[in-house]
Design a protein around this motif. Structure first.
Motif, mmCIF file in Angstrom:
data_model
loop_
_atom_site.group_PDB
_atom_site.id
_atom_site.type_symbol
_atom_site.label_atom_id
_atom_site.label_comp_id
_atom_site.label_asym_id
_atom_site.label_seq_id
_atom_site.Cartn_x
_atom_site.Cartn_y
_atom_site.Cartn_z
ATOM 1 N N PRO A 355 92.776 28.302 40.319
ATOM 2 C CA PRO A 355 94.060 28.898 39.925
ATOM 3 C C PRO A 355 94.889 29.255 41.155
ATOM 4 O O PRO A 355 94.412 29.920 42.069
ATOM 5 C CB PRO A 355 93.633 30.149 39.141
ATOM 6 C CG PRO A 355 92.273 29.811 38.612
ATOM 7 C CD PRO A 355 91.627 28.969 39.676
ATOM 8 N N THR A 356 96.111 28.791 41.180
ATOM 9 C CA THR A 356 96.966 28.901 42.363
ATOM 10 C C THR A 356 98.359 29.331 41.943
ATOM 11 O O THR A 356 98.835 28.973 40.855
ATOM 12 C CB THR A 356 97.051 27.535 43.090
ATOM 13 O OG1 THR A 356 95.726 27.079 43.397
ATOM 14 C CG2 THR A 356 97.863 27.637 44.375
ATOM 15 N N THR A 357 99.021 30.081 42.813
ATOM 16 C CA THR A 357 100.433 30.400 42.607
ATOM 17 C C THR A 357 101.264 29.417 43.422
ATOM 18 O O THR A 357 101.091 29.296 44.635
ATOM 19 C CB THR A 357 100.753 31.836 43.041
ATOM 20 O OG1 THR A 357 99.969 32.739 42.270
ATOM 21 C CG2 THR A 357 102.232 32.150 42.828
ATOM 22 N N HIS A 377 97.630 27.768 36.461
ATOM 23 C CA HIS A 377 98.372 28.165 37.662
ATOM 24 C C HIS A 377 99.597 29.005 37.294
ATOM 25 O O HIS A 377 100.110 28.913 36.173
ATOM 26 C CB HIS A 377 98.858 26.932 38.426
ATOM 27 C CG HIS A 377 97.767 25.970 38.802
ATOM 28 N ND1 HIS A 377 96.638 26.357 39.473
ATOM 29 C CD2 HIS A 377 97.652 24.627 38.601
ATOM 30 C CE1 HIS A 377 95.854 25.297 39.674
ATOM 31 N NE2 HIS A 377 96.450 24.236 39.156
#
Length: 438
Positions: A355-357, A377
């Motif tokens: 999970p990434t911003t 994300h």
């Protein structure tokens, strides 16, 4: 590089529709800001007026004689979103393999959902090649894209642009007359432009971005040049430097500058050419030392992104991954973590395993769609103001329903055709691009 042939999945609770977002902002039912409340209206309200319409390019000056769209019949203007979707689906079912619908990444969600292929301009032109027996190619994009599809498709195939007013302000910033005049001035400065020196290099090689008219692509083809995309710009510049002392790059200054800088070309060897000034506003000495002559053009979508937006994103979202399009100004590209084409951005997000911003610097329709497609994300647009591409937004489901139902009735409307004298050299420039593999 191929277009995406997929069923777009979006996460529950997050609406991929930019139109819905704008309607909510304008009605006051949602917080947020849009660059023009006119975006909530149907594009047919602006079809008869000169200009690019509301959105990112509304401040750009449109050339005289640019295509205008005739009046869309009332039944399409007054139909609900649901009714238009049903009519489009029904028309496609009747037409079957006789038609292929292409949708650019920047198209509104209500159009993309009906596309057989989704991609960037080059991917979609290739997708058209995969359907040589289709009678019609409906290109949901802008004018230069439909021209490119016509160049690469079979002569008997009809390429249709649902709204003729869907042009491109960047492409319009380099007219064929201005480019011819520039070429003449460069010949006066450098001597005959088709005569190689002792090293076998000609004085200048013209390179045009895919985002240009067929006439410009034809010019490039006639003068030993080549077309590039945002994906292969470096490979194309390497091709050009192997053949010429310098490159004339148009119409987008930012893609040219960012690509050449990454290749080690100093900024002082990249003078600007403003077609409204003698010698483009540069000195003869600067042009003599030039490696890349940059045309004074830009994309109004990508010019909206700033270093301040990136700094704010980093402050509010520690660890954020910032990816911007190479049409952004050089300071923005330098401040970002990565820069790449629309397809690069899509693939980078799809490939992220944790999970990434993501803070993305490109057109809002693509960003909002990606946010809905990848719920693991957090994905947001660097520009907090909702401001879609003015001209991409001219394609509305009402126009798509209209052109498809006219095809069902046996009538081709809004056909885009490139004249033979332009098409032949333009195809040559495109073939050179296809042969320049990264």
């Amino acid at each position: 590089m191929s277009a995406v042939n997929i069923t777009l999945q979006t996460r529950p609770g997050l609406d991929a529709s930019v139109d819905h977002t704008i309607q909510a902002i304008v009605s006051g039912s949602s917080a947020g800001e849009t660059c023009s409340t006119d975006l909530a209206a149907g594009p047919w309200d602006f079809d008869t007026r000169p200009g690019y319409g509301p959105g990112s390019s509304m401040g750009d000056v449109i050339p005289a004689g640019s295509p205008r769209q005739g009046e869309l019949p009332r039944e399409y203007r007054e139909a609900s979103e649901e009714e238009l979707a049903e009519r489009i689906t029904a028309a496609k079912e009747v037409l079957g393999d006789r038609v292929v619908v292409l949708g650019h990444f920047y198209q509104r969600e209500e159009v993309v959902t009906h596309a057989d292929y989704v991609g960037d301009s080059f991917q979609l032109a290739n997708a058209a090649l995969e359907h040589p027996h289709a009678e019609a190619i409906v290109f949901c994009g802008v004018h230069f894209m439909a021209e490119t599809a016509d160049l690469l498709s079979r002569p008997e195939q009809a390429v249709i642009l649902p709204n003729l007013a869907a042009g491109c302000s960047m492409a319009d910033m380099a007219s064929i007359d201005e480019v011819e005049e520039c070429w003449e001035q460069l010949a006066d400065l450098y001597g005959p432009l088709d005569v190689p020196d002792a090293d076998g290099l000609v004085p200048v090689i013209p390179v045009t971005y895919m985002n240009s008219s067929a006439a410009i692509k034809g010019f490039v083809g006639r003068h030993g040049g080549i077309v590039c995309t945002s994906s292969n710009a470096r490979t194309v510049l390497e091709w050009a430097f192997a053949r010429g002392r310098r490159v004339l790059f148009f119409p987008d200054q930012h893609l040219g500058r960012n690509t050449a800088k990454a290749m080690g070309v100093p900024l002082e060897q990249m003078p600007m050419w403003n077609p409204r000034k003698p010698l483009g506003g540069s000195s003869a000495a600067d042009l003599a030392d030039a490696r890349v002559i940059l045309w004074h053009g830009f994309c109004s979508v990508h010019r909206r992104f700033t270093v301040e937006q990136i700094e704010r994103a980093r402050a509010e979202h520690p660890g954020v991954r910032v990816i911007v399009h190479p049409e952004c100004p050089i300071a923005v590209v330098d401040a970002a973590d990565e820069a790449g084409s629309t397809d690069y951005i899509r693939k980078a997000i799809a490939a992220a395993t944790e999970p990434t911003t993501f803070a993305i610097g490109t057109e809002i329709n693509l960003v909002q769609r990606l946010a809905a497609q990848f719920p693991q994300h957090e994905i947001f647009c660097l520009d907090p103001v909702v401001c879609p591409c003015s001209t991409m937004y001219r394609i509305h489901p009402g126009y798509l329903a209209w052109v498809l139902e006219r095809l069902v009735a046996g009538e081709v409307v809004n056909r885009i055709t490139v004249p033979a004298d332009v098409a032949e050299p333009a195809r040559l420039a495109l073939e050179r691009m296809l042969a320049a593999k990264p």
